[in-house]
Design a protein around this motif. Structure first.
Motif, PDB file in Angstrom:
ATOM      1  N   THR A  45     -55.486 -28.328  80.412  1.00 31.22           N
ATOM      2  CA  THR A  45     -56.919 -28.530  80.639  1.00 31.22           C
ATOM      3  C   THR A  45     -57.159 -29.885  81.278  1.00 31.22           C
ATOM      4  O   THR A  45     -56.695 -30.909  80.775  1.00 31.22           O
ATOM      5  CB  THR A  45     -57.708 -28.436  79.321  1.00 31.22           C
ATOM      6  OG1 THR A  45     -57.528 -27.120  78.766  1.00 31.22           O
ATOM      7  CG2 THR A  45     -59.192 -28.662  79.555  1.00 31.22           C
ATOM      8  N   GLU A  47     -60.016 -32.540  82.435  1.00 36.42           N
ATOM      9  CA  GLU A  47     -61.414 -32.938  82.285  1.00 36.42           C
ATOM     10  C   GLU A  47     -61.915 -33.598  83.559  1.00 36.42           C
ATOM     11  O   GLU A  47     -61.191 -34.380  84.181  1.00 36.42           O
ATOM     12  CB  GLU A  47     -61.574 -33.900  81.106  1.00 36.42           C
ATOM     13  CG  GLU A  47     -61.316 -33.250  79.751  1.00 36.42           C
ATOM     14  CD  GLU A  47     -61.518 -34.215  78.594  1.00 36.42           C
ATOM     15  OE1 GLU A  47     -61.536 -35.445  78.838  1.00 36.42           O
ATOM     16  OE2 GLU A  47     -61.647 -33.743  77.447  1.00 36.42           O
ATOM     17  N   GLU A  76     -64.819 -24.858  81.151  1.00 33.91           N
ATOM     18  CA  GLU A  76     -65.556 -25.053  79.904  1.00 33.91           C
ATOM     19  C   GLU A  76     -66.658 -26.091  80.119  1.00 33.91           C
ATOM     20  O   GLU A  76     -66.393 -27.171  80.657  1.00 33.91           O
ATOM     21  CB  GLU A  76     -64.617 -25.523  78.794  1.00 33.91           C
ATOM     22  CG  GLU A  76     -63.518 -24.536  78.437  1.00 33.91           C
ATOM     23  CD  GLU A  76     -62.331 -24.594  79.374  1.00 33.91           C
ATOM     24  OE1 GLU A  76     -61.920 -25.704  79.752  1.00 33.91           O
ATOM     25  OE2 GLU A  76     -61.834 -23.525  79.755  1.00 33.91           O
ATOM     26  N   LYS A  78     -68.684 -26.940  77.443  1.00 32.33           N
ATOM     27  CA  LYS A  78     -69.005 -27.513  76.137  1.00 32.33           C
ATOM     28  C   LYS A  78     -67.764 -27.566  75.279  1.00 32.33           C
ATOM     29  O   LYS A  78     -66.789 -26.844  75.508  1.00 32.33           O
ATOM     30  CB  LYS A  78     -70.102 -26.706  75.439  1.00 32.33           C
ATOM     31  CG  LYS A  78     -69.737 -25.254  75.154  1.00 32.33           C
ATOM     32  CD  LYS A  78     -70.907 -24.535  74.516  1.00 32.33           C
ATOM     33  CE  LYS A  78     -70.556 -23.073  74.212  1.00 32.33           C
ATOM     34  NZ  LYS A  78     -71.694 -22.386  73.573  1.00 32.33           N
ATOM     35  N   ASP A  79     -67.779 -28.447  74.300  1.00 33.05           N
ATOM     36  CA  ASP A  79     -66.699 -28.602  73.341  1.00 33.05           C
ATOM     37  C   ASP A  79     -67.189 -28.025  72.021  1.00 33.05           C
ATOM     38  O   ASP A  79     -67.976 -28.660  71.319  1.00 33.05           O
ATOM     39  CB  ASP A  79     -66.325 -30.071  73.197  1.00 33.05           C
ATOM     40  CG  ASP A  79     -65.171 -30.302  72.236  1.00 33.05           C
ATOM     41  OD1 ASP A  79     -64.572 -29.296  71.796  1.00 33.05           O
ATOM     42  OD2 ASP A  79     -64.859 -31.462  71.923  1.00 33.05           O
ATOM     43  N   GLY A  80     -66.752 -26.810  71.699  1.00 31.85           N
ATOM     44  CA  GLY A  80     -67.308 -26.128  70.539  1.00 31.85           C
ATOM     45  C   GLY A  80     -68.752 -25.751  70.816  1.00 31.85           C
ATOM     46  O   GLY A  80     -69.061 -25.112  71.810  1.00 31.85           O
ATOM     47  N   LYS A  82     -71.049 -28.131  71.199  1.00 28.82           N
ATOM     48  CA  LYS A  82     -71.655 -29.299  71.844  1.00 28.82           C
ATOM     49  C   LYS A  82     -71.430 -29.265  73.347  1.00 28.82           C
ATOM     50  O   LYS A  82     -70.287 -29.288  73.815  1.00 28.82           O
ATOM     51  CB  LYS A  82     -71.062 -30.583  71.262  1.00 28.82           C
ATOM     52  CG  LYS A  82     -71.672 -31.849  71.858  1.00 28.82           C
ATOM     53  CD  LYS A  82     -71.032 -33.100  71.266  1.00 28.82           C
ATOM     54  CE  LYS A  82     -71.626 -34.352  71.901  1.00 28.82           C
ATOM     55  NZ  LYS A  82     -70.989 -35.591  71.363  1.00 28.82           N
ATOM     56  N   TYR A  84     -70.997 -30.506  77.155  1.00 26.13           N
ATOM     57  CA  TYR A  84     -70.613 -31.735  77.829  1.00 26.13           C
ATOM     58  C   TYR A  84     -71.833 -32.288  78.553  1.00 26.13           C
ATOM     59  O   TYR A  84     -72.944 -31.774  78.400  1.00 26.13           O
ATOM     60  CB  TYR A  84     -69.473 -31.473  78.807  1.00 26.13           C
ATOM     61  CG  TYR A  84     -68.137 -31.170  78.155  1.00 26.13           C
ATOM     62  CD1 TYR A  84     -67.585 -32.045  77.231  1.00 26.13           C
ATOM     63  CD2 TYR A  84     -67.429 -30.015  78.474  1.00 26.13           C
ATOM     64  CE1 TYR A  84     -66.358 -31.774  76.635  1.00 26.13           C
ATOM     65  CE2 TYR A  84     -66.196 -29.739  77.888  1.00 26.13           C
ATOM     66  CZ  TYR A  84     -65.674 -30.629  76.964  1.00 26.13           C
ATOM     67  OH  TYR A  84     -64.453 -30.363  76.372  1.00 26.13           O
ATOM     68  N   ALA A 122     -64.737 -29.209  81.817  1.00 26.97           N
ATOM     69  CA  ALA A 122     -63.276 -29.181  81.725  1.00 26.97           C
ATOM     70  C   ALA A 122     -62.761 -27.880  82.333  1.00 26.97           C
ATOM     71  O   ALA A 122     -63.399 -26.831  82.212  1.00 26.97           O
ATOM     72  CB  ALA A 122     -62.827 -29.303  80.272  1.00 26.97           C
ATOM     73  N   THR A 124     -59.389 -25.271  82.867  1.00 25.41           N
ATOM     74  CA  THR A 124     -58.067 -24.873  82.397  1.00 25.41           C
ATOM     75  C   THR A 124     -57.308 -24.171  83.519  1.00 25.41           C
ATOM     76  O   THR A 124     -57.825 -23.247  84.149  1.00 25.41           O
ATOM     77  CB  THR A 124     -58.177 -23.944  81.174  1.00 25.41           C
ATOM     78  OG1 THR A 124     -58.806 -24.661  80.104  1.00 25.41           O
ATOM     79  CG2 THR A 124     -56.805 -23.486  80.709  1.00 25.41           C
TER      80      THR A 124
END
Length: 229
Positions: A45, A47, A76, A78-80, A82, A84, A122, A124
């Motif tokens: 991944t 960022e 992605e 968001k992180d979970g 939350k 970005y 992010a 991948t």
């Protein structure tokens, strides 16, 4: 007449000068893809971050990357739970140019000005199973804007771009000479004992479970590769 002209000039200067200052303030922003390492066939991944952020409300950023050695798997935002810095009002597209190149393309719009520095989104990638080396990932900024002010048409943010790399490394090749040898086994063993500190690139070829430590099973796996087991 001279008095009227003087008043008009003063009004014009009051409008132009703030815009000139604004344009100067918006030139240090940077959008950068980080550099990561992984093994052939592994997913990594990357960022994409913003630094020296003057404050933005919307952006459109594409990704150019080494398509021969990297396959885009997902983006992605968001992180979970939350998000970005791109926020929750975001769309992700795949577009093709005249050369039929596939891009990851992120478009974001925010009601409030985002002034923080950090992760925009992010990405991948899957590294090709037969690839060992470096593959480049480059953000392509279509636009970054701030529409907060009255004269928002002038608030185009000019961002410098920094490319990142995905380094594909041979698992067990701790010293980076493209072969698995006794020195690799000893480096991993010393890291396991706490007698040697490995670099980030070296950890990428030893720490296969990505927990940040070298375990007995991991240096033993390198030993097995070395002896051909």
């Amino acid at each position: 007449m001279k008095k009227i002209i003087g008043i008009l000039l003063a009004v014009l200067l009051s409008l132009v000068l703030p815009l000139s200052v604004l344009a100067t303030e918006l030139t240090s922003c940077t959008v950068a893809a980080e550099s990561v390492a992984g093994a052939p066939g592994e997913e990594v991944t990357v960022e994409v971050r913003i630094a020296d952020n003057p404050g933005f409300t919307n952006f459109a950023i594409a990704l150019d990357y080494d398509r021969q050695h990297l396959t885009l798997k997902s983006i992605e935002t968001k992180d979970g739970d939350k998000p970005y810095l791109c926020g929750s009002n975001v769309s992700i597209n795949e577009v093709w140019d005249e050369e039929e190149k596939e891009y990851g393309f992120v478009v974001s719009a925010s009601a409030d000005t985002v002034k923080e520095n950090g992760v925009l989104f992010a990405v991948t990638f899957e590294i090709a199973a037969d690839f060992v080396g470096e593959a480049q990932v480059t953000p392509v900024v279509q636009y970054i804007r701030n529409n907060e002010a009255v004269f928002s048409i002038f608030e185009q943010i000019h961002a410098a771009v920094t490319a990142g790399t995905v380094t594909s490394v041979l698992v067990g090749d701790v010293n980076g000479d493209s072969i698995i040898e006794y020195n690799d086994v000893m480096l991993a063993y010393k890291a396991f004992l706490g007698e040697a500190e490995l670099t980030e690139a070296q950890m990428a070829v030893v720490d296969t479970d990505r927990d940040g430590t070298v375990e007995e099973a991991e240096y033993q796996a390198i030993y097995q590769i070395y002896i051909g087991g």
